[in-house]
Write a protein that holds these residues in place. Sequence first.
Motif, short mmCIF file in Angstrom:
data_model
loop_
_atom_site.label_atom_id
_atom_site.label_comp_id
_atom_site.label_asym_id
_atom_site.label_seq_id
_atom_site.Cartn_x
_atom_site.Cartn_y
_atom_site.Cartn_z
N LEU A 196 10.26 -1.12 -6.58
CA LEU A 196 9.06 -0.28 -6.64
C LEU A 196 7.90 -0.89 -5.86
O LEU A 196 7.19 -0.18 -5.14
CB LEU A 196 8.66 -0.06 -8.10
N TYR A 197 7.70 -2.19 -6.01
CA TYR A 197 6.59 -2.84 -5.33
C TYR A 197 6.78 -2.79 -3.81
O TYR A 197 5.85 -2.44 -3.07
CB TYR A 197 6.43 -4.28 -5.81
N SER A 198 7.97 -3.15 -3.36
CA SER A 198 8.21 -3.18 -1.91
C SER A 198 8.03 -1.79 -1.30
O SER A 198 7.44 -1.65 -0.23
CB SER A 198 9.61 -3.72 -1.61
N ASN A 199 8.51 -0.74 -1.99
CA ASN A 199 8.39 0.59 -1.42
C ASN A 199 6.94 1.07 -1.42
O ASN A 199 6.50 1.70 -0.45
CB ASN A 199 9.28 1.57 -2.18
N ALA A 200 6.19 0.75 -2.47
CA ALA A 200 4.77 1.13 -2.52
C ALA A 200 3.99 0.46 -1.39
O ALA A 200 3.19 1.09 -0.71
CB ALA A 200 4.18 0.77 -3.88
N ILE A 201 4.25 -0.85 -1.19
CA ILE A 201 3.55 -1.59 -0.13
C ILE A 201 3.95 -1.09 1.25
O ILE A 201 3.10 -0.90 2.14
CB ILE A 201 3.84 -3.10 -0.27
N ASP A 202 5.25 -0.85 1.45
CA ASP A 202 5.72 -0.39 2.76
C ASP A 202 5.21 1.01 3.09
O ASP A 202 4.84 1.30 4.23
CB ASP A 202 7.25 -0.41 2.80
N VAL A 203 5.17 1.89 2.08
CA VAL A 203 4.64 3.24 2.29
C VAL A 203 3.14 3.17 2.61
O VAL A 203 2.65 3.85 3.53
CB VAL A 203 4.89 4.13 1.05
N ALA A 204 2.41 2.36 1.85
CA ALA A 204 0.97 2.22 2.08
C ALA A 204 0.69 1.72 3.50
O ALA A 204 -0.23 2.21 4.18
CB ALA A 204 0.36 1.27 1.05
N GLN A 205 1.48 0.77 3.95
CA GLN A 205 1.29 0.22 5.29
C GLN A 205 1.67 1.25 6.36
O GLN A 205 0.96 1.42 7.35
CB GLN A 205 2.12 -1.05 5.46
N TYR A 206 2.79 1.93 6.14
CA TYR A 206 3.29 2.89 7.14
C TYR A 206 2.32 4.06 7.30
O TYR A 206 2.09 4.55 8.42
CB TYR A 206 4.66 3.40 6.71
N LEU A 207 1.74 4.53 6.17
CA LEU A 207 0.82 5.67 6.20
C LEU A 207 -0.63 5.24 6.36
O LEU A 207 -1.54 6.07 6.29
CB LEU A 207 0.99 6.51 4.94
N LYS A 208 -0.84 3.92 6.50
CA LYS A 208 -2.18 3.36 6.72
C LYS A 208 -3.14 3.73 5.58
O LYS A 208 -4.32 4.07 5.79
CB LYS A 208 -2.74 3.82 8.07
N LEU A 209 -2.63 3.66 4.34
CA LEU A 209 -3.46 3.92 3.18
C LEU A 209 -4.41 2.74 2.96
O LEU A 209 -3.99 1.59 2.98
CB LEU A 209 -2.61 4.14 1.92
N SER A 210 -5.68 3.03 2.73
CA SER A 210 -6.67 1.98 2.56
C SER A 210 -7.62 2.31 1.41
O SER A 210 -7.48 3.35 0.75
CB SER A 210 -7.47 1.78 3.85
#
Length: 518
Positions: A196-210
């Motif tokens: 869960l953590y890895s996917n949340a972080i990878d999605v946030a990075q890929y979609l440039k969530l800030s």
Amino acid sequence: MNLTSRLSESAQKYPAKPAYIFQDKASTYAELDSAVNAFASGLDKLGIGKGDHIALLLGNSPYFVISLYGALKVGATIIPINPIYTADEISYIVNNGDVKAIITFDVLLPQVEPMLPIMKGVEHIIYCETPQGKDAGIDSSAIVTLEKMKSFSKIISLGSFNYEGPTLAEDDVAVILYTSGTTGKPKGAMLTHKNLYSNAIDVAQYLKLSDTDRVITTLPMFHVFCLTVALNAPLMNGGTLIILPKFSPEEVFRVAKTYEATVFAGVPTMYNFLLQHPDGNKEDLASLRLCISGGASMPVALLKGFEQKFNVIVSEGYGLSEASPVTAFNPLDRPRKPGSIGTSIFNIENKVVDEMGEEVPPGQVGELIVRGPNVMKGYYKMPEETAHTIMDGWLYTGDLARMDEEGYFYIVDRKKDMVLVGGYNVYPREVEEVLYNHPDIIEAAVIGVPDPNFGEAVKSFVVTTNNQLTEKEVLDYCIEHLAKYKTPTSIEFIEELPKNTTGKILRRALKQQATTSL
């Protein structure tokens, strides 16, 4: 690092920033983190700890967010359940999932209480007070006179705001998601803290969530799409959730304008409702920098129509419960390809293979398989199913796909949904794309039905805005745009396609309807 420790980091970095807005009231990161700690501590004092299973029978609300993170912090495993499930469906998941405690709304207690005798392992019912419960005159003490009943607010009042919780291993199971399944009983996909953590972080990075993003969270929180993309990922980087209890086009338009939302995540049917809404206009969604679609393939005609009307890019992606869920998204720094689910996100591999597990050349259709830190630990208490699904570290998705020369993937269809007409493969999505291009058709779904001559035939269900549209007109349109074996042999007009709570079209229900009418 895990979800709860990252939330604490966000609270230290952005203490006064709104973590979420619910019913036009904002709560800060400091307030959310304190509530999570107190709830976790209260659960600990209740005797709920590491390895215990807690079911969340909740809809979209701050209660869900606090319960999720609080239970994870105490080391418990969360099992989210759709609140509108039947008693049989709920009791099966609770019993199969070895649930020790249930967290639910007070308004649902009259439905939960009769199930208690058959839910043998449940020791605690934690109810969340709601205005709806108060208006309905729900008296929890009158419904259940057992010591099992505890109020959510009471649990928090007993807890400590400085609770640190036990040490969590990355391989510990954090969430068990029961997939709807096509046959038999649902299977519980075990997702670890690392998943869960890895996917949340990878999605946030890929979609440039800030921390400047404000995400409309209207997808059901109990569904993995929302859980990762519209809940966990924004909180990892200090974003703000704009929580809607349920999807409503009017509310989406309102909160987008009021709070200058920057991201909207939804399934194709939500985009269709927004597009078809008579009062929707470009100004309503002017603040959005990105729209995200998943859960099902979006017809290209719908995607282009939505983008043209609202002047915002829709990035289509792909995921499944067993992969926490995201494996691919259309990239933001390269051309978006309509009809594609995009490219593999960070740290995840997707590839297309034949029946022998060998990778096929670009352009050729095969099964999509996935590998990465997001892939589930396995199915709960189902080792044989796990062995059939995860082989040599690869998760076999059951989806048919192809990859182009630039690494963009395209979902062709589910393996089980493919229609075999006289030895020819017909992919329902291809036929549906043609139907969606018809000016009078707003929704369409295609299934296979038995045929004495060809084994199977193509049948289509359509929703139209034109009451004068005839079956012959639709069939003639299909004949013009499709090969003969792909053309539907029958068209059935219906008022609305059956969907689940996430908006995914239920082909099973259509197949049952078709079988009944034969």
